[in-house]
Write an enzyme that holds these catalytic residues in place. Sequence first.
Site, PDB file in Angstrom:
ATOM      1  N   TRP A 152       0.243  -9.466 -10.570  1.00  0.00           N
ATOM      2  CA  TRP A 152      -1.156  -9.071 -10.468  1.00  0.00           C
ATOM      3  C   TRP A 152      -2.079  -9.966 -11.281  1.00  0.00           C
ATOM      4  CZ3 TRP A 152      -4.100  -7.101 -14.688  1.00  0.00           C
ATOM      5  CH2 TRP A 152      -3.383  -7.001 -15.884  1.00  0.00           C
ATOM      6  N   ASP A 153      -1.538 -10.622 -12.300  1.00  0.00           N
ATOM      7  CA  ASP A 153      -2.400 -11.414 -13.178  1.00  0.00           C
ATOM      8  C   ASP A 153      -2.997 -12.632 -12.460  1.00  0.00           C
ATOM      9  OD1 ASP A 153       0.545 -11.680 -13.569  1.00  0.00           O
ATOM     10  OD2 ASP A 153      -0.014 -13.551 -14.525  1.00  0.00           O
ATOM     11  N   GLU A 165       1.976  -1.775 -19.929  1.00  0.00           N
ATOM     12  CA  GLU A 165       3.311  -1.344 -19.518  1.00  0.00           C
ATOM     13  C   GLU A 165       4.003  -0.474 -20.561  1.00  0.00           C
ATOM     14  OE1 GLU A 165       5.226  -5.038 -18.576  1.00  0.00           O
ATOM     15  OE2 GLU A 165       3.469  -5.656 -17.438  1.00  0.00           O
ATOM     16  N   LYS A 218       0.931  -2.391 -25.140  1.00  0.00           N
ATOM     17  CA  LYS A 218       1.439  -3.752 -25.031  1.00  0.00           C
ATOM     18  C   LYS A 218       0.292  -4.732 -24.838  1.00  0.00           C
ATOM     19  CE  LYS A 218       4.515  -6.637 -22.191  1.00  0.00           C
ATOM     20  NZ  LYS A 218       5.349  -6.714 -20.979  1.00  0.00           N
ATOM     21  N   GLN A 219      -0.705  -4.307 -24.071  1.00  0.00           N
ATOM     22  CA  GLN A 219      -1.820  -5.189 -23.753  1.00  0.00           C
ATOM     23  C   GLN A 219      -3.070  -4.367 -23.483  1.00  0.00           C
ATOM     24  OE1 GLN A 219       0.550  -6.441 -20.340  1.00  0.00           O
ATOM     25  NE2 GLN A 219      -1.314  -6.425 -19.129  1.00  0.00           N
TER      26      GLN A 219
END
Length: 599
Positions: A172-173, A299, A403-404
Site C-alpha cells: 500500500w505504501d 500493524e 509501530k508507525q
Amino acid sequence: MLKAPLKPEEHLATAAGGLLIHRTKKSGLRMAAAMEHEIDGPERTSISTEAYPDFARTTVATVLKPGEKLRVVKILAYGWSSRRSFPALRDQVGAAIASAKFSGWDGLVREQRKYLDGFWDAADVQLEGDPEVQQAVRFALFHVLQAGARAEMRPIAAKGLTGPGYDGHVFWDTETFVLPVLTYTQPEAVTHGLRWRHATLDLARERAQTLGLKGAAFPWRTVRGHECSGYWPAGTAAFHIGADIADAVQRYVVATGDLDFEREVGLELLVDTARLWRSLGHHDRHGVFHIDGVTGPDEYTAVVNDNIYTNLMAQKNMIGAADAALRHPEQARRLGVDEEEAASWRDAAAAMHVPYDKELGVHQQCEEFTRLQEWDFAATPPSGYPLLLNYPYFDLYRKQVLKQADLVLAMHWRGDAFTPEQKARNFAYYEQRTVRDSSLSTCTQAVIAAEVGHLELAHDYLGEAALMDLHDIHNNTREGLHIAALAGAWLAVVAGLGGMRDHDGNLSFAPRLPSRINNMAFSMLWRGLRVRVDVQAHEVTYSLRNGGEGAKLDFLHHGEHVTVTSDTPLTLPIPALAPVGPPPRQPFGRAPARRMPDL
C-alpha cells in the site's frame, strides 16, 4: 524451480554481440537480453563471440604498442513481457540496440541529460543550512525516479529495483507515499502504476467474492495481483489498500486535470473500491456507518473496529466515486452504477463513524484504543526494538503502542477532517506511543510536527526520513532501499516545512522554517504549471516558470486566497508562529536524532 527458474528459448551470436531469450517456468514471463560492441583498435584486433543457452560472450584480443589505443563501447538492451510474442520481444531489443548504435554514446548521454534536467526542474529541493539532509533528499528523489520512471504498466515494489527485500512485493505504501511524490514531479509515471492496478481488477474482484464482499479487495502484498500474504491481521485485514489506490487516482486527476484517465481507468477503480466499502461496512441502529474488523496502517493494532485512517479514506473514496460517476455518466452506466447506488455511497460517507475520546480530548486511532493498557516503555530495553521481533503480537495488539503513524497519517491525507486544535492534541498523544519500528512513520511525523508548530522536531524527523538508508537506521539496507521512506523525505520537506496540501482540489501552502534551515526552495507540477516556492525566515516568494503570458494559479497562503501569475512572482510575509508549548515526548529511548543540537 528456485534453483533453475529460467527456461532458455533462444541464443545466438553475432560478429560482436549476442542475444539470449529466457522464460520463467511458472509465471511465463519472457526476458530478452541483447548486446553489441563497437570496437576500435589496431589492425590485428581479433573479435569473436560464442553463445550458449545461459550466457553469451564476446572476446576481444589485441597487442597494443606504445601510444596505441583499444576502445570498446558495450551496448546492452533488455526487454521483458508476460504477453508479447517471442518475435516481438526479440525485435524490441534488436531495435533498441540499433537505435543506441545510431545515437552513439554522446547521443545517449544527451537524451539522459535532457530527461533528468526535466525531472530536477520540477522536483528539486534546496535546503540551505543542513547540507547532509540536502544531499540525502536528492539521493532519495533520484531513487524514487529510478523506481518509477520506467514502471511501464508494472508496480513499484517496496524496494524498487535495489535489493531482494520483500521478494519484490508491492504494498500500500506505493500509492500512499511514492505516487503522491511522482504526481507532483513526474505524473506520467503515476499513470503506469495505476493502470497496472486496473489490470489486476479481476483478481481483486475474485478476492472480494472469496471474502463474501462486493467490489474489489486489492491484495495487501502482491507481485502480479494475487494476495501473497498468509497472515490475516497484517495482510488481508488491511483493507485500507483499496482507499489508498482510490486516493492516488483522485490525487492524480486533481493535480493534472487528466479527465481522460479518470474516464478510462480511474472511474472503474473508484467504483469497485467504493462498492467494497459499502459492502464491508454497515449502518448501526442509529444510522451511524461503521467499518469493523480491519487493520489500519499501524500493524501493532490489528483487526479493530473503526480505524480512523481507514474510515476517513473510505469516506473520501465513496464521495469521489459518486462525483466521478456524475462526471462520466455513460461510463458509469456501463459499470452498472445507478443513482441509488451512488446515493448509498454518499449516505455511508456522511454517516461515517470517527471515534473520539471526550474525556481525553483526542481522537481514537480505533474504537476504544485509548482504553487499552499502556505499553511499559521504561522497561523495554534498546535491544527490544523492533518490538515485533522480540514480543508476541498478542501482547502488542492489546496495548497502546504504535509501530508507525496511523491516526497521524490520517491527519496528513485527510487533514480537512480535523481542526487545528485537534491536530495538536492528537499529535501530542500519539507521539508518546509511536516507536517507529516502521520506516514509513518518520516522514508523516515530520509533516504533522511542522503543521502544529514543532518545527525543530519536524527537522529532526526530516533528517531521519532522508537518512533512513544512507545511515542504515533500521539495519536492513542490505536488503534494498526503502523507496516509500525515501519518497517521504520529499513529503517531509514539501508537505512538512512547505505546508503543501491539496484538500478538495484546492492547492495550499503554509511554509515555515526551523532554526537551522536558512532558506528553502522547492518546485512541483500542478495542472501543467511549474510552481516554485522560495522560502526565507519571514517571507516566501511564489512563481510560475511556464504556462505562457497570462497564466495564473489560485491557491491558499496560510489560509489566505491569493493568485500568482507567470508575469510577476508573488512575495508574501509568513505569519508569526503562535505559541505551541514544549514539543511532545517520545517513548523512552525512541526520540529522533537532533538536527539542531541543544546549546
